[in-house]
Structure formats: structure tokens, C-alpha cells
Design a protein around this motif. Sequence first.
Motif, short mmCIF file in Angstrom:
data_model
loop_
_atom_site.label_atom_id
_atom_site.label_comp_id
_atom_site.label_asym_id
_atom_site.label_seq_id
_atom_site.Cartn_x
_atom_site.Cartn_y
_atom_site.Cartn_z
N GLU A 29 -12.07 -2.74 0.53
CA GLU A 29 -12.04 -1.76 1.60
C GLU A 29 -12.46 -2.37 2.93
O GLU A 29 -11.88 -2.07 3.97
N LYS A 30 -13.46 -3.25 2.91
CA LYS A 30 -13.99 -3.81 4.15
C LYS A 30 -13.17 -4.98 4.69
O LYS A 30 -12.96 -5.09 5.89
N ARG A 108 -9.32 5.36 -8.45
CA ARG A 108 -10.21 6.48 -8.11
C ARG A 108 -10.91 6.26 -6.78
O ARG A 108 -11.03 7.17 -5.97
N ARG A 109 -11.34 5.03 -6.55
CA ARG A 109 -12.14 4.75 -5.36
C ARG A 109 -11.30 4.52 -4.11
O ARG A 109 -11.65 4.99 -3.03
N LEU A 110 -10.17 3.82 -4.25
CA LEU A 110 -9.39 3.41 -3.08
C LEU A 110 -8.02 4.08 -2.99
O LEU A 110 -7.29 3.85 -2.02
N PHE A 111 -7.64 4.87 -4.00
CA PHE A 111 -6.36 5.60 -3.99
C PHE A 111 -5.17 4.65 -3.77
O PHE A 111 -4.29 4.91 -2.97
N LEU A 112 -5.15 3.54 -4.53
CA LEU A 112 -4.12 2.53 -4.35
C LEU A 112 -2.83 2.84 -5.11
O LEU A 112 -1.80 2.22 -4.85
N GLY A 113 -2.87 3.75 -6.07
CA GLY A 113 -1.67 4.07 -6.84
C GLY A 113 -1.22 2.94 -7.73
O GLY A 113 -0.02 2.80 -8.01
N LEU A 114 -2.16 2.13 -8.23
CA LEU A 114 -1.80 1.01 -9.11
C LEU A 114 -1.24 1.56 -10.41
O LEU A 114 -1.85 2.39 -11.07
N PHE A 115 -0.07 1.07 -10.81
CA PHE A 115 0.68 1.66 -11.92
C PHE A 115 0.66 0.78 -13.16
O PHE A 115 0.58 1.27 -14.28
N PHE A 187 -7.43 -9.86 -4.19
CA PHE A 187 -7.03 -9.70 -2.79
C PHE A 187 -5.70 -8.95 -2.69
O PHE A 187 -4.91 -8.90 -3.64
N LEU A 188 -5.47 -8.37 -1.52
CA LEU A 188 -4.23 -7.65 -1.25
C LEU A 188 -3.06 -8.63 -1.21
O LEU A 188 -3.05 -9.57 -0.40
#
Length: 224
Positions: A29-30, A108-115, A187-188
Motif C-alpha cells: 500500500e505504501k 480483504r485488505r487491499l481489494f486487489l481482486g486476485l483470482f 511487488f506490483l
Amino acid sequence: MAALSFISQECGDSGTDETLFALIAEDIEKQGFSIRHGALPEDMASALYAHQLNLNGQKYIEAGIGRGENYLVSEFVRTDEICWINGDSPAGSRWIGWTGQLQQFLNRRLFLGLFSFESHFAHYAPGAYYKRHYDAFRGQTNRVLTVVAYLNPSWTNEDGGELVLYRSDQDREGTRVTPLFGTLVVFLSEEYPHEVLPAARDRYSIAGWYRVNSSQDHRVDPPR
């Protein structure tokens, strides 16, 4: 050079894992990446390392770039070899379960939609490398988050083989990560170009990617 994040973790339990997952989520997030030394539960890391050492050489394939019909082996880009993890071993099954828990926490924490998640063992022989690249390009893939775990006991700075994580295309210095046993890097995928430098000894790791669901019509993506 950017500062690194550290955490020491004993054999994992749900409470310890939740603490680690929260730290990873905070890092993402940071700053978009997380580097956590000694983060992988020691017993799981040891089992994965032992399993990778016992892999039959025939189970490895030459690593390439692209997917499906666009898959291409290019020694100009990379010279490692890989073996996909499908959960058919106790070590692989535990890894898949553990990364599944991390997936649920980050959603749950970052709402990334990881599938979904896919990963492979990677072996870099002495001198092998993976030149600077992105794991995903905007609009061309559904990889969202990259996970790397290192399985190299007694690794020293003289052994080389660092991961270099760059903050942008303009960054020429980057953050170097020594592939110490139990180190976890997240990492993203679209944001950080990176490379793997040659090592003086055999280098073992796992690379994986969390993906979003981009299935359309009758085309399933991610494919099995």
C-alpha cells in the motif's frame, strides 16, 4: 539505494502468518513492493528446498518469455530453467495453500481482486541470468502481483545472484536483494522492472504471480 524491510519468522502458524501478511499489505500500500528477509516459514522453506534439489532434471524446461503460442525461449533475455508447481508434492501443496492464504488476506485488505496463482521453481546455474524486464505490461496481461521466495542456505554476498528491483524505467541503481534462504519479495507486476544478476553457484527460488480473472466469452483466462 532504497532501504530494505526485515522480519524474522519462526515455523509458521496462523497468528504469525497474519502478522507477516499485514506487513506485506502495508508495504504494498505504501510503496508498491515488500522485501521481507526470513519471512518464509522455516520448515516450509526447508521442505521446498529439499524438494527442488530432488527434482529430476527432465522435469525442468528452459525458461522463456510470453505465454501460450507466444512463448519464446531466448538466451539473450534469460538462461534459467523452471519447473511449474502443481501441488503434487507435500511441499508444493503446502506452498500453494500458504500463498492462497496470502491471496485471501491481500484481497480483504487491499481489494486487489486476485483470482488465481501460478508459480514455478527456478534454477539458475552458475552464470545464468534474467535481464531487466517487466512481469506484466499494462493492458496486455492479467498478472497483478509478483511473489519471489528464495531457497539458498548459507548464501554470501560473494555468491552474487541478486534480484535488482527498479522503481521506474529511469532508475539505473535499483534495490538489490540478496537471495538469502527464506527471503520473500512481493511487488506490483506492472510497476517494477527488475533483473536477476549472474551467480557464482547454483541459485534456487520460486517465482509466482497472482492474476485477476479476465475471461471473456468462451476464452478462459488464466488458462489451466
